[in-house]
Write a protein that holds these residues in place. Structure first.
Motif, PDB file in Angstrom:
ATOM      1  N   ILE A  13       0.875  -1.172   0.000  1.00 35.67           N
ATOM      2  CA  ILE A  13       0.000   0.000   0.000  1.00 35.67           C
ATOM      3  C   ILE A  13       0.908   1.216   0.000  1.00 35.67           C
ATOM      4  CG2 ILE A  13      -0.227  -0.066   2.524  1.00 35.67           C
ATOM      5  CD1 ILE A  13      -2.993   1.227   2.189  1.00 35.67           C
ATOM      6  N   THR A  14       0.559   2.210  -0.795  1.00 29.56           N
ATOM      7  CA  THR A  14       1.338   3.441  -0.866  1.00 29.56           C
ATOM      8  C   THR A  14       0.479   4.590  -0.382  1.00 29.56           C
ATOM      9  OG1 THR A  14       2.644   2.605  -2.718  1.00 29.56           O
ATOM     10  CG2 THR A  14       2.643   4.983  -2.376  1.00 29.56           C
ATOM     11  N   ASP A  32       6.550  -6.036   6.502  1.00 30.63           N
ATOM     12  CA  ASP A  32       7.792  -6.661   6.047  1.00 30.63           C
ATOM     13  C   ASP A  32       8.814  -5.639   5.578  1.00 30.63           C
ATOM     14  OD1 ASP A  32       6.795  -9.249   6.522  1.00 30.63           O
ATOM     15  OD2 ASP A  32       5.869  -9.315   4.537  1.00 30.63           O
ATOM     16  N   GLY A  33       8.350  -4.494   5.106  1.00 23.39           N
ATOM     17  CA  GLY A  33       9.272  -3.476   4.619  1.00 23.39           C
ATOM     18  C   GLY A  33       8.576  -2.158   4.396  1.00 23.39           C
ATOM     19  N   VAL A  34       9.361  -1.083   4.505  1.00 27.50           N
ATOM     20  CA  VAL A  34       8.838   0.269   4.304  1.00 27.50           C
ATOM     21  C   VAL A  34       9.835   1.022   3.438  1.00 27.50           C
ATOM     22  CG1 VAL A  34       8.093   2.420   5.398  1.00 27.50           C
ATOM     23  CG2 VAL A  34       7.765   0.242   6.596  1.00 27.50           C
ATOM     24  N   THR A  35       9.349   1.589   2.351  1.00 29.58           N
ATOM     25  CA  THR A  35      10.189   2.381   1.463  1.00 29.58           C
ATOM     26  C   THR A  35       9.661   3.806   1.457  1.00 29.58           C
ATOM     27  OG1 THR A  35      10.541   0.446   0.068  1.00 29.58           O
ATOM     28  CG2 THR A  35      11.100   2.585  -0.878  1.00 29.58           C
ATOM     29  N   GLY A  71       7.195  12.287  -1.003  1.00 31.32           N
ATOM     30  CA  GLY A  71       6.447  11.999   0.214  1.00 31.32           C
ATOM     31  C   GLY A  71       5.758  10.655   0.180  1.00 31.32           C
ATOM     32  N   GLN A  72       5.974   9.883  -0.881  1.00 31.04           N
ATOM     33  CA  GLN A  72       5.312   8.590  -0.989  1.00 31.04           C
ATOM     34  C   GLN A  72       6.013   7.547  -0.130  1.00 31.04           C
ATOM     35  OE1 GLN A  72       4.778   7.596  -5.149  1.00 31.04           O
ATOM     36  NE2 GLN A  72       2.771   8.552  -5.055  1.00 31.04           N
ATOM     37  N   ALA A  76       1.758  13.440   8.937  1.00 30.20           N
ATOM     38  CA  ALA A  76       0.367  13.144   8.585  1.00 30.20           C
ATOM     39  C   ALA A  76       0.299  12.465   7.226  1.00 30.20           C
ATOM     40  CB  ALA A  76      -0.457  14.421   8.564  1.00 30.20           C
ATOM     41  N   VAL A  77      -0.704  11.616   7.063  1.00 29.57           N
ATOM     42  CA  VAL A  77      -0.991  10.995   5.776  1.00 29.57           C
ATOM     43  C   VAL A  77      -1.975  11.915   5.051  1.00 29.57           C
ATOM     44  CG1 VAL A  77      -2.061   9.033   4.609  1.00 29.57           C
ATOM     45  CG2 VAL A  77      -0.550   8.642   6.560  1.00 29.57           C
TER      46      VAL A  77
END
Length: 69
Positions: free
Chosen positions: A5-6, A32-35, A41-42, A66-67
């Motif tokens: 999800i982005t 499992d991972g965050v890029t 800002g993505q 904030a998202v």
């Protein structure tokens, strides 16, 4: 099979900001991972099972950001 999800995070201005967001989301169960792409800002979150957008937004909020809607 993994899922991703982005979201767009506002307020990040430096590598330290990106690290705080990455670390905060990384604490969520099942991640499992965050890029993080700082210029846009993505933030992309990878996991084996779907992670709720609200949970990601809460983790980002705890990190001080904030998202975007």
């Amino acid at each position: 099979m993994s899922t991703a999800i982005t979201v767009t995070v506002t307020g990040m201005t430096c590598g330290g900001c990106a690290n705080r967001v990455r670390d905060g989301i990384g604490l969520l169960s099942g991640v499992d991972g965050v890029t993080v792409d700082l210029p846009s800002g993505q933030v992309t979150v990878e996991s084996a099972a779907a992670i709720e957008r609200d949970a990601i937004a809460a983790a980002v909020d705890r990190a001080g950001y904030a998202v975007a809607d």
